[in-house]
Design an enzyme around this catalytic site. Sequence first.
Site, PDB file in Angstrom:
ATOM      1  N   HIS A 163       0.837  -1.223   0.000  1.00 54.30           N
ATOM      2  CA  HIS A 163       0.000   0.000   0.000  1.00 54.30           C
ATOM      3  C   HIS A 163       0.864   1.262   0.000  1.00 54.30           C
ATOM      4  CE1 HIS A 163      -3.412  -2.645   1.235  1.00 54.30           C
ATOM      5  NE2 HIS A 163      -2.453  -3.253   1.921  1.00 54.30           N
ATOM      6  N   SER A 283      14.940  21.484 -15.831  1.00 53.61           N
ATOM      7  CA  SER A 283      13.704  22.187 -16.147  1.00 53.61           C
ATOM      8  C   SER A 283      14.052  23.498 -16.836  1.00 53.61           C
ATOM      9  CB  SER A 283      12.939  22.457 -14.851  1.00 53.61           C
ATOM     10  OG  SER A 283      12.112  23.590 -14.988  1.00 53.61           O
ATOM     11  N   LYS A 289      15.885  21.805 -10.632  1.00 54.10           N
ATOM     12  CA  LYS A 289      15.291  20.508 -10.938  1.00 54.10           C
ATOM     13  C   LYS A 289      16.260  19.515 -11.573  1.00 54.10           C
ATOM     14  CE  LYS A 289      11.650  19.264 -10.437  1.00 54.10           C
ATOM     15  NZ  LYS A 289      10.436  19.441 -11.237  1.00 54.10           N
ATOM     16  N   GLU A 296      10.579   7.978 -16.366  1.00 56.07           N
ATOM     17  CA  GLU A 296       9.169   8.336 -16.580  1.00 56.07           C
ATOM     18  C   GLU A 296       8.696   7.878 -17.956  1.00 56.07           C
ATOM     19  OE1 GLU A 296       8.316  12.589 -15.297  1.00 56.07           O
ATOM     20  OE2 GLU A 296      10.436  12.397 -14.831  1.00 56.07           O
ATOM     21  N   TYR A 323      -7.704 -13.281 -46.552  1.00 58.45           N
ATOM     22  CA  TYR A 323      -7.008 -12.001 -46.436  1.00 58.45           C
ATOM     23  C   TYR A 323      -7.971 -10.837 -46.653  1.00 58.45           C
ATOM     24  CZ  TYR A 323      -3.880  -8.098 -47.269  1.00 58.45           C
ATOM     25  OH  TYR A 323      -3.265  -6.875 -47.189  1.00 58.45           O
TER      26      TYR A 323
HETATM   27  N1  ARG Z   1       0.795  -4.711 -48.408  1.00 60.78           N
HETATM   28  C1  ARG Z   1      -0.080  -5.798 -48.181  1.00 60.78           C
HETATM   29  C2  ARG Z   1      -0.172  -6.091 -46.691  1.00 60.78           C
HETATM   30  O1  ARG Z   1       0.695  -5.722 -46.000  1.00 60.78           O
HETATM   31  C3  ARG Z   1       0.389  -7.027 -48.896  1.00 60.78           C
HETATM   32  C4  ARG Z   1      -0.695  -7.968 -49.247  1.00 60.78           C
HETATM   33  C5  ARG Z   1      -1.573  -7.391 -50.295  1.00 60.78           C
HETATM   34  N2  ARG Z   1      -2.542  -8.326 -50.724  1.00 60.78           N
HETATM   35  C6  ARG Z   1      -3.596  -7.983 -51.451  1.00 60.78           C
HETATM   36  N3  ARG Z   1      -4.428  -8.906 -51.768  1.00 60.78           N
HETATM   37  N4  ARG Z   1      -3.829  -6.739 -51.787  1.00 60.78           N
HETATM   38  O2  ARG Z   1      -1.119  -6.683 -46.220  1.00 60.78           O
END
Ligand code: ARG
Length: 477
Positions: A163, A283, A289, A296, A323
């Site tokens: 504490h 400072s 200071k 920090e 993706y």
């Molecule tokens: N610059 C893209 C990334 O970092 C690479 C992959 C791009 N793929 C695509 N289908 N456009 O994700």
Amino acid sequence: MEEGGTARPKPWGGRFSEVQTPLFERLNASLPFDHVLAPHDLRGSMAHVRMLGAVGVLAVDEVVTLLDGLAQLAKEVASGTVPWDLRDEDVHMAMERRLTEIVGPVGGKVHTGRSRNDQVALDSQLYLREAVHGHLQGVLALLETLLARAEEWRGVIVPGYTHLQRAQPVSLAHHLLAYGSMLERDAGRLLRWFESSWMPLGAGALAGVNYPLDREMVAAELGFAMVAPNAMDAVAARDAAFEYVAVATNCALHLSRLAEELVLWSSQEFGLFALPDSWTSGSSIMPQKKNPDAAELVRGKAAGFIGRLASLGALVKGLPLAYNKDLQEDKLYVFQTREELDLCLQAMEAMIAVLSVDSERARRAAEGGYAQATDVADYLVEKGLAFREAHHVAGRLVGRALEMSWDLSQVPLAELHALSPLFDEGYFAVVDLDSVVAAKISPGGTAPERVDEQLRGARARLADLHRAVDGVWVPPG
Ligand code: ARG
């Protein structure tokens, strides 16, 4: 970096009748940050080209030309002379364009049986691996310095706090070993990161590719223990990145707590630690200071780690397979995490190495805080009192000592007898600071022999960690 202006058709531009607007080009481009992947991108391409040659997709002379070109490009990258151009979109297309400039149209064959989706997944794996390995060096260096200071300060008694009130006296080594213990766990987590690392190339865009690739060959060349088993997962997964940022954040939180103790203990109110001038700043208005800005900042930077971890989680949450361009943003969090953790680890190591302690003042602080009161209670327990009753008597003793401005060692025997007839001369040995510390004999405690045991254990585990780090992965020479 060359930017927009003169629009240029893209390598993927066959089906497009208009060029990209410069504003979209700017939004879309990852080159301003993913250019740091270039060395990894080239290593991946070299392994890919060799494999395409081995399975007969590329002719021997094509492989030789491409590998020569890639090696030349790697030198350009290393010497910082690549002419980056934002219109390339990302590092992958920038490398392919430059390769083609170097070797001619055969450069276009490097992307056979590959998508940027599996390419970027591979680059990220290579990058993360190097980052984790670098952090391991940093953590072990800090651990080494902490242990050296702990060995040096094993006889220094400081107040231990709960504490933020003085609680029980401890050896300063005991206090530092607590941080050593945290860093050992960080090192363990960093080492375990390698278990979730795999080789994604060969996944193509998401479905696999129309070539009989030898993915194991690529994995072996690049030093991966396993090939990503599913092509969709290989291009969509970001859990290794998330895990990396989580492990790094945990370490940053530990550094932040240690940094806070440097700030607090070097204040005039505590006055237990001092940092040399070279690790403090002044400072602009207050001439007297001397501020612990570096500590920090290490304390403050933990906020950024937490933010990046939360951001990366939010980026992946609810994202459909496979993706999606959102995933391009993961690099911002990963790259900054690496830089910041390396910086914080190095700064902390350097500060611990030059930190000084005022052991006299620390001892007085431990003495003046009635931090032996628990031991007085234990002494009365030994004389036959129930602990709860003993706690009460010791509490009244503290109250009386406060009233009279006595340390516990200054209370006259007559006063002690007035509180309980069980007190005798033995009391004075009990409240002696060294005996209070020496009495904490349970394993992991602060008694000198237990601290020595902790130090020996930590030294042995540090040697094991060094061996594990050397064994987990060898950076390319
Ligand atoms: N610059 C893209 C990334 O970092 C690479 C992959 C791009 N793929 C695509 N289908 N456009 O994700």
